[in-house]
Design an enzyme around this catalytic site. Structure first.
Site, short mmCIF file in Angstrom:
data_model
loop_
_atom_site.label_atom_id
_atom_site.label_comp_id
_atom_site.label_asym_id
_atom_site.label_seq_id
_atom_site.Cartn_x
_atom_site.Cartn_y
_atom_site.Cartn_z
N LYS A 273 0.86 -1.19 0.00
CA LYS A 273 0.00 0.00 0.00
C LYS A 273 0.89 1.24 0.00
CE LYS A 273 -3.12 2.63 3.02
NZ LYS A 273 -3.79 2.69 4.34
N ASP A 278 -2.48 10.57 3.18
CA ASP A 278 -3.87 10.17 3.38
C ASP A 278 -4.61 11.19 4.23
OD1 ASP A 278 -6.26 8.85 3.54
OD2 ASP A 278 -5.59 7.39 5.03
N LYS A 285 -10.18 13.00 7.77
CA LYS A 285 -9.72 12.65 9.10
C LYS A 285 -9.87 13.86 10.04
CE LYS A 285 -6.24 9.31 7.56
NZ LYS A 285 -6.77 8.10 8.20
N ASP A 296 1.62 6.60 5.33
CA ASP A 296 0.64 5.63 4.83
C ASP A 296 1.14 4.89 3.59
OD1 ASP A 296 -1.71 4.40 5.52
OD2 ASP A 296 -2.98 5.69 4.31
N ASP A 355 -12.04 7.02 3.54
CA ASP A 355 -10.83 6.81 4.35
C ASP A 355 -10.49 5.33 4.47
OD1 ASP A 355 -8.63 7.66 5.78
OD2 ASP A 355 -9.68 7.70 7.71
N GLU A 357 -9.40 3.62 2.01
CA GLU A 357 -8.88 3.67 0.64
C GLU A 357 -7.77 2.68 0.37
OE1 GLU A 357 -5.59 5.00 2.62
OE2 GLU A 357 -7.64 5.61 3.02
N ARG A 359 -7.43 -0.44 1.02
CA ARG A 359 -7.91 -1.72 0.50
C ARG A 359 -8.30 -1.61 -0.97
NH1 ARG A 359 -12.37 -1.98 5.09
NH2 ARG A 359 -10.62 -0.91 6.07
#
Length: 511
Positions: A273, A278, A285, A296, A355, A357, A359
């Site tokens: 990933k 993010d 967030k 991230d 959020d 995201e 996956r």
């Protein structure tokens, strides 16, 4: 990076600025560890007593500096705690040695050369001490100014990392010791590469810049690299990557970087990933949760570093890394909660929370990696806060579609000193991701959120392919004070596990 040498010198004769010795907690107080005999002799056999007078207890990571006694070439002795002394006939745990060497290296910032006289029973112990010293000496100073806007001084002696670590009592001409030292250098260099990328500010490391880093490394180490830009992603139907990245000015990338060996008969695919920043997207967030979100992309950094390490070590296994790179930003063009994305696999996903995201980008990369029918796929991601709640900040979770493979990765992680724990994949949680408008939703039940994420990813793994998922959300980025060989900031979590997995695969130890 800190230079590493193997030395036959003793702690008394080594010409260095400091000599590092180990001490432990014994039943009756401080115990001097093997390797420090010459230093203890110089103190008239009273090194433990002197250290206790100075407040030392032998606790793990405890560092005590004192002036050297007559008869020692080095002017400073640094005693580092190894924790509980082992029982009679037992040796010191390799992770204890690794952490002790790291603590010592951090305490020796500004030092040119140090001799490490820690317990060395064999080449494995030498490797642990070497790794700990090299990882503990890490620092990230690329953005520090010298006060006049010209950047950090390269020769700032006081803040410079330890320049050279000499591993005393080693056997420089012994094949096992030489191989251990060479492996430690390559591994530490790649872990530190991952740390640098994680620590880099997101205005300098966007998907395009990350892809360029991969291309540069591929050229240097003879790796095969392919970068899919936004046009190629659109043509290929990579709806997950495009959906996550469509709110950002810098478009996403999918990078394939591969180490191949002419005699390899196994292929390992690693998927990372790589959300370079993010914000949460439209599902923004809250304040206090954005500041460290440059990390991230730690999964992609770990995968990238592991592939390069495999090449540097010449492993007889094909290792293909897939870096799913995107920036998750809110804007007028960003994906909205309620949107439906058509993934690379052809499945449709209802986005209930932008959020969630990671996956989505991983799903596209997992499908693409599956097309090459590797023997196994491992994805690595800072995926869920739920996993942090479950396992804390130092342990990553392992999920898999094969119990034996999950167990093997757990054992490997523990072997190399990375804390991990096997997690289940309860089938009943899958129903919570049922969508009334799409094949699946990107969110399910709140409780067990880390497990739900793993179940989502499993939907995109090719049929019959062994797969594991490492959720490194806890240990990937360390916000507290440094400890052992773990710095503040990016840690390089999972690199050691991935490299050892590749070594095991090359040796045929995983079936």
């Amino acid at each position: 990076m800190t230079a590493l040498t193997l030395s036959t010198s003793s702690a008394a004769t080594v010409r260095a600025d400091a000599v590092v010795v180990g001490v432990a907690k014994g039943a009756k107080g401080v115990v001097v560890a093997p390797g420090a005999e010459a230093v203890d002799k110089a103190f008239g056999g009273k090194l433990a007593a002197v250290l206790e007078t100075l407040g030392a207890s032998g606790a793990e990571g405890e560092v005590t500096k004192l002036p050297a006694a007559d008869g020692l070439k080095a002017p400073v002795v640094l005693a580092v705690g190894l924790g509980e002394a082992p029982g009679k006939g037992d040796g010191y745990d390799t992770e204890a040695l690794r952490r002790a060497a790291g603590s010592a290296a951090r305490a020796l910032t500004g030092t040119k050369k140090a001799g490490f006289a820690l317990p060395l029973e064999d080449a494995e112990a030498a490797a642990a001490v070497s790794e700990g010293a090299l990882l503990g000496a890490y620092s990230f100073t690329a953005y520090r100014s010298n006060g006049n806007g010209q950047g950090a001084k390269k020769n700032d002696a006081k803040s410079a990392p330890l320049a050279e670590a000499a591993i005393l009592g080693a056997k420089p001409r012994d094949k096992e010791f030489k191989a251990a030292a060479e492996r430690a250098q390559a591994l530490a260099a790649e872990i530190n590469r991952a740390r640098d990328l994680i620590n880099m500010p997101p205005n300098d490391l966007d998907p395009k810049a990350f892809a360029a880093e991969a291309q540069a490394a591929a050229k240097e180490f003879g790796l095969k690299v392919e970068v899919l830009d936004e046009k190629a992603l659109k043509k290929g139907g990579y709806g997950g990557l495009l959906g996550v990245g469509q709110g950002a000015e810098t478009p996403p990338r999918l990078v394939r970087i591969a180490h191949t060996h002419p005699k390899a008969d196994k292929t390992l695919a690693l998927v990372g990933k790589g959300i370079t920043y993010d914000s949460g997207g439209i599902s923004l967030k809250p304040a206090g949760h954005n500041e460290t979100m440059k990390c991230d992309m730690s999964g992609a950094a770990a995968v990238f570093a592991a592939v390069v390490a495999a090449a540097r070590l010449g492993l007889q296994v094909n290792v293909t890394g897939w870096l799913a790179l995107a920036e998750n930003m809110p804007s007028g063009s960003a994906t909205r909660p309620g949107d439906v994305l058509t993934m690379y696999s052809g499945k449709t996903v209802e986005v209930l929370n932008t959020d969630a995201e990671g996956r989505l980008v991983l799903a596209d990369a997992l499908t693409r990696a599956s097309e090459e029918t590797p023997d196994a796929i491992v994805d690595v991601a800072t995926l869920t806060g739920a996993m942090v709640l479950a396992l804390g900040n130092r342990t990553f979770g392992i999920m898999a579609n094969d119990d034996a493979f999950r167990t093997s990765i757990h054992e490997i992680a523990e072997e190399v000193g990375e804390q991990s724990w096997p997690m289940p994949m309860p089938a009943e949680l899958r129903k919570g991701m049922d969508s009334p408008v799409a094949d699946i939703a990107n969110m399910g039940e709140r409780m067990g959120g880390g497990l739900v994420a793993g179940l989502f990813l499993q939907e995109f793994v090719g049929e019959g392919i062994t797969w594991a998922h490492l959720d490194i959300a806890g240990p990937a980025f360390h916000e507290g004070a440094p400890w052992g060989y773990t710095p503040k900031g990016g840690t390089g979590s999972a690199v050691r596990t991935l490299v050892r997995l590749a070594e095991r695969t090359a040796a045929g130890d995983l079936g």
